[in-house]
Scaffold this motif. Structure first.
Motif, PDB file in Angstrom:
ATOM      1  N   GLU A 181       0.860  -1.186   0.000  1.00 55.90           N
ATOM      2  CA  GLU A 181       0.000   0.000   0.000  1.00 55.90           C
ATOM      3  C   GLU A 181       0.894   1.233   0.000  1.00 55.90           C
ATOM      4  OE1 GLU A 181      -3.488   0.582  -0.118  1.00 55.90           O
ATOM      5  OE2 GLU A 181      -2.586   2.541  -0.414  1.00 55.90           O
ATOM      6  N   ASP A 182       0.922   1.922  -1.123  1.00 52.91           N
ATOM      7  CA  ASP A 182       1.758   3.125  -1.227  1.00 52.91           C
ATOM      8  C   ASP A 182       0.996   4.380  -0.833  1.00 52.91           C
ATOM      9  OD1 ASP A 182       3.961   1.714  -1.901  1.00 52.91           O
ATOM     10  OD2 ASP A 182       4.035   2.348  -4.010  1.00 52.91           O
ATOM     11  N   GLY A 183      -0.316   4.260  -0.727  1.00 53.71           N
ATOM     12  CA  GLY A 183      -1.126   5.374  -0.213  1.00 53.71           C
ATOM     13  C   GLY A 183      -1.428   5.041   1.236  1.00 53.71           C
ATOM     14  N   ALA A 184      -2.709   5.062   1.588  1.00 53.56           N
ATOM     15  CA  ALA A 184      -3.088   4.696   2.953  1.00 53.56           C
ATOM     16  C   ALA A 184      -4.540   4.257   2.993  1.00 53.56           C
ATOM     17  CB  ALA A 184      -2.883   5.877   3.893  1.00 53.56           C
ATOM     18  N   GLY A 185      -4.825   3.363   3.939  1.00 52.82           N
ATOM     19  CA  GLY A 185      -6.204   2.955   4.183  1.00 52.82           C
ATOM     20  C   GLY A 185      -6.888   3.983   5.066  1.00 52.82           C
ATOM     21  N   PRO A 186      -8.187   3.793   5.337  1.00 54.31           N
ATOM     22  CA  PRO A 186      -8.941   4.768   6.145  1.00 54.31           C
ATOM     23  C   PRO A 186      -8.364   4.973   7.541  1.00 54.31           C
ATOM     24  CG  PRO A 186     -10.414   3.160   5.130  1.00 54.31           C
ATOM     25  CD  PRO A 186      -9.029   2.687   4.859  1.00 54.31           C
ATOM     26  N   ARG A 187      -7.667   3.972   8.069  1.00 52.97           N
ATOM     27  CA  ARG A 187      -7.069   4.136   9.407  1.00 52.97           C
ATOM     28  C   ARG A 187      -5.560   4.339   9.313  1.00 52.97           C
ATOM     29  NH1 ARG A 187     -10.451  -0.418  10.239  1.00 52.97           N
ATOM     30  NH2 ARG A 187     -12.473   0.249  11.024  1.00 52.97           N
ATOM     31  N   GLY A 233     -10.116   5.025  -4.632  1.00 50.40           N
ATOM     32  CA  GLY A 233     -10.564   5.618  -3.377  1.00 50.40           C
ATOM     33  C   GLY A 233     -10.442   4.680  -2.182  1.00 50.40           C
ATOM     34  N   GLN A 234     -10.333   5.291  -1.008  1.00 47.61           N
ATOM     35  CA  GLN A 234     -10.206   4.504   0.228  1.00 47.61           C
ATOM     36  C   GLN A 234     -11.440   3.661   0.522  1.00 47.61           C
ATOM     37  OE1 GLN A 234      -9.184   7.380   3.204  1.00 47.61           O
ATOM     38  NE2 GLN A 234      -6.981   7.023   2.979  1.00 47.61           N
ATOM     39  N   ASP A 235     -12.568   3.959  -0.124  1.00 52.56           N
ATOM     40  CA  ASP A 235     -13.764   3.138   0.100  1.00 52.56           C
ATOM     41  C   ASP A 235     -13.540   1.699  -0.354  1.00 52.56           C
ATOM     42  OD1 ASP A 235     -13.594   4.270  -2.474  1.00 52.56           O
ATOM     43  OD2 ASP A 235     -15.735   4.095  -2.823  1.00 52.56           O
ATOM     44  N   LEU A 236     -12.527   1.489  -1.218  1.00 52.98           N
ATOM     45  CA  LEU A 236     -12.272   0.137  -1.721  1.00 52.98           C
ATOM     46  C   LEU A 236     -11.066  -0.512  -1.046  1.00 52.98           C
ATOM     47  CD1 LEU A 236     -12.911   1.002  -5.480  1.00 52.98           C
ATOM     48  CD2 LEU A 236     -14.458  -0.205  -3.939  1.00 52.98           C
ATOM     49  N   PHE A 237     -10.495   0.196  -0.070  1.00 53.84           N
ATOM     50  CA  PHE A 237      -9.257  -0.286   0.549  1.00 53.84           C
ATOM     51  C   PHE A 237      -9.380  -1.704   1.118  1.00 53.84           C
ATOM     52  CE2 PHE A 237      -6.786  -0.996   4.413  1.00 53.84           C
ATOM     53  CZ  PHE A 237      -5.495  -0.920   3.907  1.00 53.84           C
ATOM     54  N   TYR A 238     -10.410  -1.948   1.936  1.00 57.77           N
ATOM     55  CA  TYR A 238     -10.491  -3.260   2.602  1.00 57.77           C
ATOM     56  C   TYR A 238     -10.769  -4.387   1.621  1.00 57.77           C
ATOM     57  CZ  TYR A 238     -10.011  -0.633   6.842  1.00 57.77           C
ATOM     58  OH  TYR A 238      -9.509   0.196   7.801  1.00 57.77           O
ATOM     59  N   MET A 239     -11.347  -4.055   0.474  1.00 53.82           N
ATOM     60  CA  MET A 239     -11.609  -5.083  -0.531  1.00 53.82           C
ATOM     61  C   MET A 239     -10.307  -5.614  -1.127  1.00 53.82           C
ATOM     62  SD  MET A 239     -15.052  -3.856  -2.323  1.00 53.82           S
ATOM     63  CE  MET A 239     -16.485  -3.480  -1.318  1.00 53.82           C
ATOM     64  N   THR A 240      -9.251  -4.832  -0.987  1.00 54.97           N
ATOM     65  CA  THR A 240      -7.944  -5.271  -1.482  1.00 54.97           C
ATOM     66  C   THR A 240      -7.538  -6.589  -0.810  1.00 54.97           C
ATOM     67  OG1 THR A 240      -7.413  -2.949  -1.704  1.00 54.97           O
ATOM     68  CG2 THR A 240      -5.569  -4.460  -1.867  1.00 54.97           C
ATOM     69  N   HIS A 241      -7.996  -6.798   0.415  1.00 52.96           N
ATOM     70  CA  HIS A 241      -7.677  -8.049   1.119  1.00 52.96           C
ATOM     71  C   HIS A 241      -8.258  -9.246   0.355  1.00 52.96           C
ATOM     72  CE1 HIS A 241      -6.155  -6.157   4.880  1.00 52.96           C
ATOM     73  NE2 HIS A 241      -6.930  -5.167   4.481  1.00 52.96           N
ATOM     74  N   ILE A 242      -9.456  -9.058  -0.176  1.00 47.86           N
ATOM     75  CA  ILE A 242     -10.076 -10.134  -0.966  1.00 47.86           C
ATOM     76  C   ILE A 242      -9.370 -10.249  -2.324  1.00 47.86           C
ATOM     77  CG2 ILE A 242     -12.227 -10.937  -2.051  1.00 47.86           C
ATOM     78  CD1 ILE A 242     -13.743  -9.270   0.026  1.00 47.86           C
ATOM     79  N   HIS A 243      -9.048  -9.095  -2.894  1.00 46.91           N
ATOM     80  CA  HIS A 243      -8.440  -9.107  -4.225  1.00 46.91           C
ATOM     81  C   HIS A 243      -7.081  -9.802  -4.229  1.00 46.91           C
ATOM     82  CE1 HIS A 243     -11.148  -5.420  -5.232  1.00 46.91           C
ATOM     83  NE2 HIS A 243     -11.806  -6.521  -4.976  1.00 46.91           N
ATOM     84  N   TYR A 257      -0.740  -0.970  -4.789  1.00 47.20           N
ATOM     85  CA  TYR A 257      -1.963  -0.209  -4.516  1.00 47.20           C
ATOM     86  C   TYR A 257      -1.647   1.167  -3.957  1.00 47.20           C
ATOM     87  CZ  TYR A 257      -4.489  -4.506  -5.358  1.00 47.20           C
ATOM     88  OH  TYR A 257      -5.013  -5.624  -5.960  1.00 47.20           O
ATOM     89  N   ARG A 258      -2.463   2.122  -4.366  1.00 50.14           N
ATOM     90  CA  ARG A 258      -2.387   3.455  -3.752  1.00 50.14           C
ATOM     91  C   ARG A 258      -3.813   3.963  -3.541  1.00 50.14           C
ATOM     92  NH1 ARG A 258       0.542   8.465  -6.616  1.00 50.14           N
ATOM     93  NH2 ARG A 258       2.357   7.103  -6.610  1.00 50.14           N
ATOM     94  N   HIS A 259      -4.300   3.824  -2.325  1.00 46.63           N
ATOM     95  CA  HIS A 259      -5.656   4.292  -2.016  1.00 46.63           C
ATOM     96  C   HIS A 259      -5.587   5.743  -1.580  1.00 46.63           C
ATOM     97  CE1 HIS A 259      -6.275  -0.089  -1.985  1.00 46.63           C
ATOM     98  NE2 HIS A 259      -7.494   0.236  -2.391  1.00 46.63           N
ATOM     99  N   HIS A 260      -6.491   6.535  -2.136  1.00 44.41           N
ATOM    100  CA  HIS A 260      -6.474   7.967  -1.819  1.00 44.41           C
ATOM    101  C   HIS A 260      -7.699   8.343  -0.994  1.00 44.41           C
ATOM    102  CE1 HIS A 260      -9.553   8.651  -4.832  1.00 44.41           C
ATOM    103  NE2 HIS A 260      -8.832   7.982  -5.710  1.00 44.41           N
ATOM    104  N   PRO A 261      -7.599   9.421  -0.213  1.00 49.50           N
ATOM    105  CA  PRO A 261      -8.757   9.848   0.584  1.00 49.50           C
ATOM    106  C   PRO A 261      -9.940  10.199  -0.312  1.00 49.50           C
ATOM    107  CG  PRO A 261      -6.773  11.065   1.189  1.00 49.50           C
ATOM    108  CD  PRO A 261      -6.451  10.308  -0.057  1.00 49.50           C
TER     109      PRO A 261
END
Ligand code: GLU
Length: 305
Positions: A181-187, A233-243, A257-261
């Motif tokens: 993760e080169d960006g950040a998740g919601p937390r 977007g960060q709304d899809l961050f946790y789905m990366t675990h499934i992906h 991955y790079r999730h953005h706010p």
């Protein structure tokens, strides 16, 4: 053969189930900018597997709005509605691995089972998007019962047996599965992260009538298109675990991955497809320029230089 490394590949993958808003503009601009900076390619992909909600006028509007913003992308544009065969092949593979099972439970049955569990719906564990975790109905159905239900034509969905799938993937990988993760998740999650697909429980991976899901389609297509960098977007961050889990099971390459706010409205709420005031079309008809949009999402011209 040239030994020059191939350029990184970025993509923006909207679903044509509404008009684009400021949040989409931000996501598309960030992705295109990252591609430009890295000397990479930028793809646009139309994610229209939900044929009930996607409409051609929304698709046309996507092209128009993105072009107005000044974006360019490679042609031809891949449309997921043309790719059901590839998704079915992936599902077949997951079935052969024994990592999915047919689930006949209706919503009502699921809620009923949770309410009767003694824990109750309020205290029942939920996934990162707020849906109650699947309570495991129909999971260990005897083969005779299974064929009876199928024979009777009862509608079903394919669920991922998350525990089995994770164990098998770890065996394949020879250790824990991680993603970059080169960006950040919601937390604030960032760096090399271990996957926790159990956050979603036995999630639906395909339906009887739509033999795919966002999860399968996105993984299969990112691989097919050689996407190396996923910015979204960060709304899809946790789905990366499934992906990541699916990528290992299906022998697909691992992207970065790079999730953005997310862009929020003045009350702090996430923009939705119905948030007309923040729609690109609306802002455009009010006379705003693409530069104004960039400024609104915090991307200014200096960053482009
Ligand atoms: N199609 C998804 C959406 O519009 C995005 C998929 C992705 O970027 O992975 O929310």
């Amino acid at each position: 053969m040239s030994d020059r490394p191939s350029p990184p590949v970025f993509r923006f993958a909207p679903s044509p189930n509404g008009y684009l808003h400021l949040g989409h503009a931000y996501s598309a601009l960030v992705g295109a900018e990252a591609a430009r900076e890295a000397g990479g390619r930028f793809l646009l992909r139309i994610e229209d597997i939900d044929t009930g909600r996607c409409r051609p006028e929304y698709e046309e509007a996507i092209f128009e709005d993105l072009a107005w913003l000044g974006l360019t992308w490679e042609e031809p544009v891949l449309r997921q509605s043309t790719r059901f065969e590839a998704y079915e092949a992936a599902l077949k593979k997951l079935r052969a691995l024994g990592t999915v099972y047919p689930c006949f439970a209706t919503r009502k049955e699921i809620i009923g089972a949770i309410e009767e569990s003694g824990i109750g719906l309020d205290r029942w564990p939920r996934d990162p998007d707020g849906a109650p975790l699947y309570p495991g109905l129909y999971k260990d159905l005897p083969p005779r019962e299974l064929s009876r239900l199928m024979w009777e034509g009862v509608s079903y969905a394919w669920r991922l047996d998350i525990e089995k799938a994770k164990t098998l993937a770890e065996e394949k990988q020879g250790g824990p599965i991680t993603f970059q993760e080169d960006g950040a998740g919601p937390r604030g999650e960032t760096g090399r992260l271990a996957i926790e697909p159990e956050l979603y429980g036995d999630t639906i991976i395909a339906r009887k009538d739509v033999p795919t899901s966002y999860h399968i389609a996105v993984c299969v297509d990112d691989a097919a298109q050689g996407v190396t960098h996923i910015s979204r977007g960060q709304d899809l961050f946790y789905m990366t675990h499934i992906h990541r889990l699916l990528q290992v099971l299906l022998d697909l390459p691992e992207p970065i991955y790079r999730h953005h706010p997310l862009i929020r409205d003045e009350t702090g709420r996430r923009l939705s497809k119905t948030a007309k005031d923040m729609g690109i079309r609306e802002l455009r008809s009010e006379g705003l320029s693409p530069q104004d949009i960039r400024a609104m999402v915090g991307l200014n011209e200096a960053e482009r230089a």
